[in-house]
Design an enzyme around this catalytic site. Structure first.
Site, PDB file in Angstrom:
ATOM      1  N   TYR A 256     -19.373 -39.272 -44.989  1.00 39.66           N
ATOM      2  CA  TYR A 256     -20.513 -38.362 -45.076  1.00 39.66           C
ATOM      3  C   TYR A 256     -20.142 -36.889 -45.041  1.00 39.66           C
ATOM      4  O   TYR A 256     -21.008 -36.033 -45.110  1.00 39.66           O
ATOM      5  CB  TYR A 256     -21.549 -38.656 -43.973  1.00 39.66           C
ATOM      6  CG  TYR A 256     -21.000 -38.701 -42.554  1.00 39.66           C
ATOM      7  CD1 TYR A 256     -20.750 -37.533 -41.852  1.00 39.66           C
ATOM      8  CD2 TYR A 256     -20.761 -39.911 -41.925  1.00 39.66           C
ATOM      9  CE1 TYR A 256     -20.253 -37.572 -40.560  1.00 39.66           C
ATOM     10  CE2 TYR A 256     -20.266 -39.973 -40.639  1.00 39.66           C
ATOM     11  CZ  TYR A 256     -20.008 -38.795 -39.955  1.00 39.66           C
ATOM     12  OH  TYR A 256     -19.512 -38.844 -38.690  1.00 39.66           O
ATOM     13  N   LYS A 257     -18.842 -36.567 -44.913  1.00 38.07           N
ATOM     14  CA  LYS A 257     -18.437 -35.160 -44.906  1.00 38.07           C
ATOM     15  C   LYS A 257     -18.165 -34.732 -46.347  1.00 38.07           C
ATOM     16  O   LYS A 257     -19.088 -34.599 -47.139  1.00 38.07           O
ATOM     17  CB  LYS A 257     -17.250 -34.984 -43.964  1.00 38.07           C
ATOM     18  CG  LYS A 257     -17.671 -35.187 -42.502  1.00 38.07           C
ATOM     19  CD  LYS A 257     -16.528 -35.208 -41.521  1.00 38.07           C
ATOM     20  CE  LYS A 257     -17.063 -35.376 -40.101  1.00 38.07           C
ATOM     21  NZ  LYS A 257     -16.073 -35.920 -39.178  1.00 38.07           N
TER      22      LYS A 257
ATOM     23  N   PHE B  98     -10.630 -34.928 -32.391  1.00 36.84           N
ATOM     24  CA  PHE B  98     -12.087 -35.141 -32.305  1.00 36.84           C
ATOM     25  C   PHE B  98     -12.370 -36.120 -31.157  1.00 36.84           C
ATOM     26  O   PHE B  98     -11.731 -37.166 -31.056  1.00 36.84           O
ATOM     27  CB  PHE B  98     -12.561 -35.717 -33.639  1.00 36.84           C
ATOM     28  CG  PHE B  98     -14.046 -35.694 -33.828  1.00 36.84           C
ATOM     29  CD1 PHE B  98     -14.663 -34.628 -34.451  1.00 36.84           C
ATOM     30  CD2 PHE B  98     -14.834 -36.742 -33.382  1.00 36.84           C
ATOM     31  CE1 PHE B  98     -16.039 -34.609 -34.637  1.00 36.84           C
ATOM     32  CE2 PHE B  98     -16.208 -36.732 -33.563  1.00 36.84           C
ATOM     33  CZ  PHE B  98     -16.805 -35.661 -34.193  1.00 36.84           C
TER      34      PHE B  98
ATOM     35  N   ASP C   3      -6.128 -40.028 -39.163  1.00 43.96           N
ATOM     36  CA  ASP C   3      -7.558 -39.861 -39.366  1.00 43.96           C
ATOM     37  C   ASP C   3      -7.747 -38.767 -40.420  1.00 43.96           C
ATOM     38  O   ASP C   3      -7.296 -37.630 -40.231  1.00 43.96           O
ATOM     39  CB  ASP C   3      -8.222 -39.476 -38.036  1.00 43.96           C
ATOM     40  CG  ASP C   3      -9.743 -39.390 -38.173  1.00 43.96           C
ATOM     41  OD1 ASP C   3     -10.212 -39.001 -39.257  1.00 43.96           O
ATOM     42  OD2 ASP C   3     -10.434 -39.681 -37.184  1.00 43.96           O
TER      43      ASP C   3
ATOM     44  N   ARG D 101     -17.869 -22.120 -37.120  1.00 46.55           N
ATOM     45  CA  ARG D 101     -17.147 -22.955 -38.077  1.00 46.55           C
ATOM     46  C   ARG D 101     -17.842 -22.940 -39.438  1.00 46.55           C
ATOM     47  O   ARG D 101     -19.044 -23.165 -39.529  1.00 46.55           O
ATOM     48  CB  ARG D 101     -17.097 -24.371 -37.513  1.00 46.55           C
ATOM     49  CG  ARG D 101     -16.117 -25.280 -38.193  1.00 46.55           C
ATOM     50  CD  ARG D 101     -16.039 -26.596 -37.450  1.00 46.55           C
ATOM     51  NE  ARG D 101     -17.236 -27.384 -37.644  1.00 46.55           N
ATOM     52  CZ  ARG D 101     -17.252 -28.722 -37.655  1.00 46.55           C
ATOM     53  NH1 ARG D 101     -16.141 -29.396 -37.471  1.00 46.55           N
ATOM     54  NH2 ARG D 101     -18.369 -29.378 -37.832  1.00 46.55           N
TER      55      ARG D 101
HETATM   56  C1  PLP Z   1     -16.503 -36.708 -38.192  1.00 47.00           C
HETATM   57  C2  PLP Z   1     -15.382 -37.341 -37.467  1.00 47.00           C
HETATM   58  C3  PLP Z   1     -15.526 -38.585 -36.862  1.00 47.00           C
HETATM   59  C4  PLP Z   1     -16.862 -39.265 -36.902  1.00 47.00           C
HETATM   60  O1  PLP Z   1     -16.805 -40.582 -36.521  1.00 47.00           O
HETATM   61  P1  PLP Z   1     -18.130 -41.484 -36.653  1.00 47.00           P
HETATM   62  O2  PLP Z   1     -17.695 -42.788 -36.181  1.00 47.00           O
HETATM   63  O3  PLP Z   1     -18.560 -41.426 -38.080  1.00 47.00           O
HETATM   64  O4  PLP Z   1     -19.195 -40.862 -35.818  1.00 47.00           O
HETATM   65  C5  PLP Z   1     -14.436 -39.153 -36.240  1.00 47.00           C
HETATM   66  N1  PLP Z   1     -13.251 -38.505 -36.199  1.00 47.00           N
HETATM   67  C6  PLP Z   1     -13.065 -37.295 -36.760  1.00 47.00           C
HETATM   68  C7  PLP Z   1     -11.746 -36.634 -36.708  1.00 47.00           C
HETATM   69  C8  PLP Z   1     -14.138 -36.675 -37.390  1.00 47.00           C
HETATM   70  O5  PLP Z   1     -13.984 -35.466 -37.931  1.00 47.00           O
END
Ligand code: PLP
Length: 436
Positions: A224-225, A130, A199, A395
């Protein structure tokens, strides 16, 4: 064997987790396949937030730090959710964002590596990680004189050598839904003296995780996911007991101090994971997040993560089979691995370049928009336009807490209709919005 709508209804009738959907505010007329991006609102959340605002804040004011337990809410939520990650009591806190928590743990890992093995100068990660993870890694590398090495998944094992200091991986890839072998890669990295940062954004609440069994060093993940904590909900951070007190994290703020209310001028980090807190915590957001975590507690008598995982795999297997049976001949491919042990809780379809309107692009964005107009909410992730190995992605996240098998049938049926009617070619589906 050809699957039918009746098969799907039968599976819903037999589903032991079926009643959990009543815990959520399901928007009418929608099939929500984006719980991997922003989870649904639990029904309890609105009342809980109102109670925090109207009573704990408006009436009780400053006394709520003690009386309502605001002061240790990050730790309490951490303890509540710890078993779902294979973490132990007092090892996990919910705080800040994933990006910020990643900055803290990567900096800590860089400092530990500089002490233990100063000759190691590389931070390894996956090229298709990401982007915020890559940006944070870049900034930590710049500050600590490390070299950021971007790898394809199959290049990772050979890159684990005595030049590498840190391996940063996202357990389930956000673009493809492919899942790494956390225990296997951590063991391989440790055999070379490399610290492992995981992560868990797309795995927490979605797939079984056992941080102690995998012997990970640090982990971060999203609220939040799949945890349904609400937009921008606090994220979590975990550190193995053998590393947590090795150094202070870089954002030394008073909530991570050993005695915040002693108001001493010098910084002394708290013992354990509490040192990963920085400033005053977002109590309203943490309270909303608690309602999301409570749903997980409610699944425990129904089989907990094993039951959720079994249903998630059944839902994604069903969607893959239905797309294959009913949407053939439209240039769709599958980016998500078929092997269960390599799959998260989402299905990502590709579409070949040149199949878009007038041979422009893949048409994937417009197909997703046409599905959204029909109430099937997925999302689009941009590919590299045919120059590299990443195609455009449609997705679809499958959240076993609130999706049923008939929903999967209907989603595949709507996709079939969008493709066969060609309605996605209409100009209105090609307008790009800020958030895709
Ligand atoms: C959703 C997601 C993020 C989001 O990071 P924020 O700091 O909450 O914006 C980071 N890394 C991964 C792998 C994600 O899927």
């Amino acid at each position: 064997m050809t699957l039918t709508l009746q098969d799907c209804r039968d599976r819903d009738a037999e589903d032991p987790l079926r009643a959990l959907r009543d815990l959520f505010a399901l928007p009418a007329g929608q099939i929500y396949l984006d719980g991997n991006s922003l989870g649904l609102a639990p029904r309890a959340t609105a009342a809980r937030v109102a109670q925090v605002v109207q009573q704990e804040w408006a009436q009780d004011l400053i006394t709520s730090w003690n009386k309502a337990g605001w002061v240790d809410l990050p730790q309490r939520l951490g303890n509540q959710f710890a078993p779902w990650l294979g973490a132990r009591r007092d090892e996990l806190v919910f705080t800040d964002t994933t990006s910020i928590n990643l900055f803290k743990v990567l900096t800590a890992a860089a400092r530990i590596a500089a002490e233990d093995a100063p000759a190691r100068r590389r931070l390894l990660t996956e090229r298709s990680n990401f982007p915020t993870d890559l940006y944070i890694a870049e900034s930590v590398c710049a500050q600590h004189g490390l070299q950021l090495v971007l790898l394809e998944p199959e290049e990772i094992p050979a890159a684990l050598d005595d030049q590498a200091a840190i391996l940063l991986l996202t357990h389930v890839n956000y673009r493809t839904g492919a899942m790494h072998d956390m225990a296997g890669l951590t063991a391989a990295a440790h055999a070379h003296g490399i610290l492992c940062v995981w992560d868990l954004c797309h795995s927490a609440g979605a797939v079984p995780i056992d941080l102690h069994a995998a012997d990970a060093d640090f982990a971060v993940g999203c609220g939040y996911k799949y945890l349904n904590g609400g937009p921008g909900a606090p994220a979590f951070v975990w550190a193995h007991p053998r590393v947590v007190n090795r150094c202070a994290q870089p954002l030394a703020g008073w909530f991570g101090h050993a005695a915040p209310f002693a108001f001493t001028p010098g910084y002394a980090p708290a013992d354990g994971i509490q040192r990963y807190l920085c400033g005053t915590q977002p109590i309203i957001s943490l309270s909303a997040l608690q309602c999301g975590l409570d749903v997980f507690s409610a699944t425990e008598p129904l089989g907990g993560m094993a039951a959720l995982r079994a249903k998630s795999l059944a839902l994604t297997d069903l969607f893959i089979a239905l797309v294959e049976q009913r949407c053939a001949g439209h240039g769709l491919g599958l980016a998500t691995p078929l092997a269960h042990e390599k799959r998260g809780s989402q299905v990502c379809l590709t579409r070949d370049e040149g199949l878009g309107v007038d041979g422009q692009g893949s048409g994937a964005y417009a197909i997703v928009q046409a599905l959204i107009a029909r109430g099937v909410i997925g999302d689009f992730r941009q590919g590299d336009g045919g120059v590299g190995r990443h195609k455009d992605i449609l997705r679809f996240g499958f959240t076993p807490l609130y999706l049923g098998f008939e929903d999967v049938w209907n989603a595949a049926e709507q996709l079939r209709q969008v493709l066969e009617s060609g309605e996605w070619r209409e100009a209105r589906f090609h307008q790009r919005q800020a958030v895709t």
